[in-house]
Design a protein around this motif. Structure first.
Motif, mmCIF file in Angstrom:
data_model
loop_
_atom_site.group_PDB
_atom_site.id
_atom_site.type_symbol
_atom_site.label_atom_id
_atom_site.label_comp_id
_atom_site.label_asym_id
_atom_site.label_seq_id
_atom_site.Cartn_x
_atom_site.Cartn_y
_atom_site.Cartn_z
ATOM 1 N N TYR A 78 -1.437 9.248 12.712
ATOM 2 C CA TYR A 78 -1.732 9.512 11.306
ATOM 3 C C TYR A 78 -1.418 8.292 10.443
ATOM 4 O O TYR A 78 -2.137 7.983 9.500
ATOM 5 N N ARG A 79 -0.341 7.616 10.772
ATOM 6 C CA ARG A 79 0.058 6.424 10.015
ATOM 7 C C ARG A 79 -1.008 5.334 10.135
ATOM 8 O O ARG A 79 -1.362 4.693 9.147
ATOM 9 N N ASN A 95 18.292 16.444 11.912
ATOM 10 C CA ASN A 95 18.071 15.001 11.816
ATOM 11 C C ASN A 95 19.333 14.218 12.150
ATOM 12 O O ASN A 95 19.263 13.144 12.747
ATOM 13 N N VAL A 96 20.481 14.745 11.765
ATOM 14 C CA VAL A 96 21.747 14.066 12.061
ATOM 15 C C VAL A 96 21.950 13.960 13.569
ATOM 16 O O VAL A 96 22.322 12.907 14.086
ATOM 17 N N ILE A 138 0.854 -1.190 0.000
ATOM 18 C CA ILE A 138 0.000 0.000 0.000
ATOM 19 C C ILE A 138 0.887 1.236 0.000
ATOM 20 O O ILE A 138 1.823 1.345 0.786
ATOM 21 N N LYS A 139 0.581 2.169 -0.875
ATOM 22 C CA LYS A 139 1.309 3.437 -0.916
ATOM 23 C C LYS A 139 0.684 4.371 0.113
ATOM 24 O O LYS A 139 -0.451 4.816 -0.038
ATOM 25 N N LEU A 140 1.422 4.624 1.193
ATOM 26 C CA LEU A 140 0.936 5.512 2.247
ATOM 27 C C LEU A 140 1.684 6.834 2.168
ATOM 28 O O LEU A 140 2.868 6.863 1.832
ATOM 29 N N PRO A 141 1.012 7.940 2.494
ATOM 30 C CA PRO A 141 1.708 9.232 2.459
ATOM 31 C C PRO A 141 2.796 9.300 3.527
ATOM 32 O O PRO A 141 2.665 8.705 4.596
ATOM 33 N N ARG A 142 3.863 10.013 3.212
ATOM 34 C CA ARG A 142 4.946 10.200 4.186
ATOM 35 C C ARG A 142 4.503 11.222 5.216
ATOM 36 O O ARG A 142 3.975 12.265 4.880
ATOM 37 N N ARG A 143 4.739 10.880 6.459
ATOM 38 C CA ARG A 143 4.383 11.785 7.548
ATOM 39 C C ARG A 143 5.518 11.825 8.545
ATOM 40 O O ARG A 143 6.286 10.881 8.667
ATOM 41 N N SER A 144 5.589 12.913 9.280
ATOM 42 C CA SER A 144 6.571 13.027 10.350
ATOM 43 C C SER A 144 6.047 14.033 11.368
ATOM 44 O O SER A 144 5.049 14.701 11.135
ATOM 45 N N GLY A 145 6.727 14.100 12.480
ATOM 46 C CA GLY A 145 6.352 15.063 13.503
ATOM 47 C C GLY A 145 5.428 14.478 14.549
ATOM 48 O O GLY A 145 5.169 13.275 14.577
#
Length: 190
Positions: free
Chosen positions: A53-54, A151-152, A40-47
């Protein structure tokens, strides 16, 4: 962290915190991979709220399961579980080294996908061509630091936390005394 003698921070992490960290990491990895496992292609989310949301995206798109991808995922998982849990102990009596079931699966999977033309015949996503040589050496792109700097640092701190978690588990399980300052030095001058 080793240079600054911050090994005292390891005493802050209790066993419960470490266990929670490992379980939480496992849950995040599971939900990060479940879309690809189901095809399934799921939208990328973060935060903040990423996990909720996932899960919501997964529930909304559950009807789009790609069955050939799911069957390959489940058969690969079954192969790894059978290999590592049941066949490996039996083979350990015959061989003095562990059988790399992960590598066997990767080689068989790449070969089968290529020769059976699974990407063309069943619309299964593949990574594409695997390069056969190393790229030429080059300097890092310092212009990207402004985009990846935060992110690093987060990844570095997560790596340290995971390493210290594993070290504490080894320390407890095998009644082994670990020098946490040395562990921080082993990770490099972070």
């Amino acid at each position: 962290m080793g240079v600054f003698r911050l090994q005292y921070l390891t005493t802050v992490f209790s066993e419960q915190v470490m266990s929670g960290f490992v379980v939480g990491g496992g849950i995040h990895v599971f939900f990060a991979q479940i879309g690809d496992t189901l095809g399934i292609k799921l939208p990328r989310r973060s935060g903040p709220g990423y996990l909720y949301y996932r899960i919501s995206d997964l529930i909304q798109n559950i009807h789009k399961i790609h069955w050939p991808t799911l069957s390959i995922s489940l058969s690969s998982l079954a192969f790894l579980i059978l290999g590592k849990e049941f066949i490996s102990p039996w083979l350990s009596t015959a061989f003095n080294f562990p059988v790399p079931f992960d590598l066997v699966l990767a080689v068989v999977g790449i070969t089968a996908t290529n020769y059976a033309e699974l990407s063309r015949r069943h619309n299964i996503k593949v990574l594409g061509n695997i390069p056969t040589e190393f790229p030429p050496p080059s300097l890092p792109r310092f212009d990207l630091i402004q985009y990846i700097g935060v992110n690093v640092v987060a990844i570095a701190l997560t790596a340290v936390a995971i390493h210290l978690t594993v070290a504490k588990i080894v320390e407890k399980r095998y009644k082994y005394k670990i020098n946490h300052g040395q562990e921080l030095y082993a990770l490099g001058f972070v």
